[in-house]
Design a protein around this motif. Structure first.
Motif, PDB file in Angstrom:
ATOM      1  N   SER A  82      41.888  57.856  36.635  1.00 38.59           N
ATOM      2  CA  SER A  82      43.341  58.061  36.553  1.00 38.59           C
ATOM      3  C   SER A  82      44.044  57.140  35.567  1.00 38.59           C
ATOM      4  O   SER A  82      45.207  57.350  35.267  1.00 38.59           O
ATOM      5  N   ARG A  83      43.367  56.103  35.090  1.00 38.54           N
ATOM      6  CA  ARG A  83      43.950  55.092  34.210  1.00 38.54           C
ATOM      7  C   ARG A  83      45.070  54.284  34.882  1.00 38.54           C
ATOM      8  O   ARG A  83      45.879  53.659  34.205  1.00 38.54           O
ATOM      9  N   VAL A  84      45.123  54.307  36.203  1.00 40.29           N
ATOM     10  CA  VAL A  84      46.066  53.470  36.935  1.00 40.29           C
ATOM     11  C   VAL A  84      45.616  52.026  36.758  1.00 40.29           C
ATOM     12  O   VAL A  84      44.427  51.719  36.858  1.00 40.29           O
ATOM     13  N   ARG A  85      46.584  51.126  36.499  1.00 40.83           N
ATOM     14  CA  ARG A  85      46.261  49.729  36.203  1.00 40.83           C
ATOM     15  C   ARG A  85      47.005  48.787  37.135  1.00 40.83           C
ATOM     16  O   ARG A  85      48.138  49.034  37.501  1.00 40.83           O
ATOM     17  N   TRP A  86      46.334  47.689  37.446  1.00 46.30           N
ATOM     18  CA  TRP A  86      46.941  46.559  38.150  1.00 46.30           C
ATOM     19  C   TRP A  86      46.659  45.343  37.302  1.00 46.30           C
ATOM     20  O   TRP A  86      45.579  45.222  36.716  1.00 46.30           O
ATOM     21  N   GLN A  87      47.606  44.423  37.233  1.00 43.34           N
ATOM     22  CA  GLN A  87      47.378  43.227  36.422  1.00 43.34           C
ATOM     23  C   GLN A  87      47.942  41.993  37.100  1.00 43.34           C
ATOM     24  O   GLN A  87      48.852  42.078  37.915  1.00 43.34           O
ATOM     25  N   SER A  88      47.372  40.863  36.723  1.00 43.20           N
ATOM     26  CA  SER A  88      47.783  39.584  37.285  1.00 43.20           C
ATOM     27  C   SER A  88      47.546  38.499  36.242  1.00 43.20           C
ATOM     28  O   SER A  88      46.537  38.504  35.546  1.00 43.20           O
ATOM     29  N   ARG A  89      48.479  37.567  36.154  1.00 43.31           N
ATOM     30  CA  ARG A  89      48.313  36.412  35.267  1.00 43.31           C
ATOM     31  C   ARG A  89      47.827  35.241  36.118  1.00 43.31           C
ATOM     32  O   ARG A  89      48.277  35.047  37.235  1.00 43.31           O
ATOM     33  N   THR A  90      46.918  34.472  35.547  1.00 44.38           N
ATOM     34  CA  THR A  90      46.386  33.319  36.256  1.00 44.38           C
ATOM     35  C   THR A  90      46.030  32.238  35.240  1.00 44.38           C
ATOM     36  O   THR A  90      46.151  32.451  34.031  1.00 44.38           O
ATOM     37  N   THR A  91      45.601  31.093  35.727  1.00 37.54           N
ATOM     38  CA  THR A  91      45.293  29.947  34.876  1.00 37.54           C
ATOM     39  C   THR A  91      43.886  29.447  35.177  1.00 37.54           C
ATOM     40  O   THR A  91      43.465  29.425  36.331  1.00 37.54           O
ATOM     41  N   ILE A  92      43.186  29.032  34.143  1.00 33.48           N
ATOM     42  CA  ILE A  92      41.846  28.465  34.311  1.00 33.48           C
ATOM     43  C   ILE A  92      41.980  27.029  34.805  1.00 33.48           C
ATOM     44  O   ILE A  92      42.759  26.245  34.259  1.00 33.48           O
ATOM     45  N   SER A  93      41.251  26.713  35.856  1.00 34.19           N
ATOM     46  CA  SER A  93      41.249  25.362  36.415  1.00 34.19           C
ATOM     47  C   SER A  93      39.818  24.990  36.751  1.00 34.19           C
ATOM     48  O   SER A  93      39.130  25.739  37.454  1.00 34.19           O
ATOM     49  N   GLU A  94      39.363  23.870  36.230  1.00 35.96           N
ATOM     50  CA  GLU A  94      37.992  23.407  36.421  1.00 35.96           C
ATOM     51  C   GLU A  94      36.983  24.476  36.019  1.00 35.96           C
ATOM     52  O   GLU A  94      35.956  24.679  36.671  1.00 35.96           O
TER      53      GLU A  94
END
Length: 190
Positions: A92-104
């Motif tokens: 379906s090309r439905v998308r979910w997205q999330s921003r995050t940060t690299i730690s250790e």
């Protein structure tokens, strides 16, 4: 003709004055450094060269009891690097997205999916570093303002000319009936 003689006279006076200045300057002591002919002269730059980072990512996706997807990963990008994780359902090309940060050296994102959970099928999980110009200063000091210190097969130019970013993708199949596929894919079962 008078104008030409006047101009020549002005030039002559200027030259005499300059030669007098030159003689006066020659009387002043000067410091001269002698460099041996076999010496190597190093040029110094105001900014030290940064080492290139061959970007690496790994991803692991897991299905929670509510059938929503969580993504965990590792990377050799510096701590504080901002990344975006996108999960896309292939059909379906439905998308979910999330921003995050690299730690250790690690990052997590999710859960992804609607409240009723993800239906069985194929999903593409992609992680991409944000442009260098929006990264914290400590990250820019390592990767460069435009990501110029990033290297490797995961590194590409942005579409908008904002420098280089790193992108990694992996396919996952959700459900207990894996489909035939020629791609390398991980199966996530309940």
């Amino acid at each position: 003709m008078l104008k030409a003689r006047g101009g020549i006279a002005a030039v002559a006076v200027s030259l005499l004055w300059l030669s007098g200045c030159n003689e006066q300057m020659e009387d002043e002591p000067r410091v001269v450094e002698e460099v041996p002919s076999d010496a190597v002269v190093e040029q110094t730059t105001s900014e030290p060269e940064r080492a290139l980072i061959e970007v690496e990512f790994s991803l692991h996706a897991g299905l929670r009891t509510d059938r929503r997807l969580t993504v965990e990963g590792t990377s050799n990008l510096p701590d504080g690097t901002r990344v975006q994780v996108v999960v896309e359902r292939e059909i379906s090309r439905v998308r979910w997205q999330s921003r995050t940060t690299i730690s250790e050296g690690r990052f997590t994102a999710g859960p992804f999916g609607s409240g009723s959970g993800l239906p069985d099928g194929g999903y593409l999980v992609q992680v991409q570093s944000s442009e260098g110009s929006v990264q914290p200063q400590t990250v820019q000091d390592v990767i460069g303002r435009e990501g110029e210190n990033l290297s490797g097969e995961l590194v590409t130019q942005t579409r908008h000319g904002l420098g280089q970013v790193a992108t990694y993708s992996r396919r996952f199949l959700v459900g207990s009936e894996p489909r035939r596929t020629r791609d390398q894919v991980d199966v996530i079962e309940e």
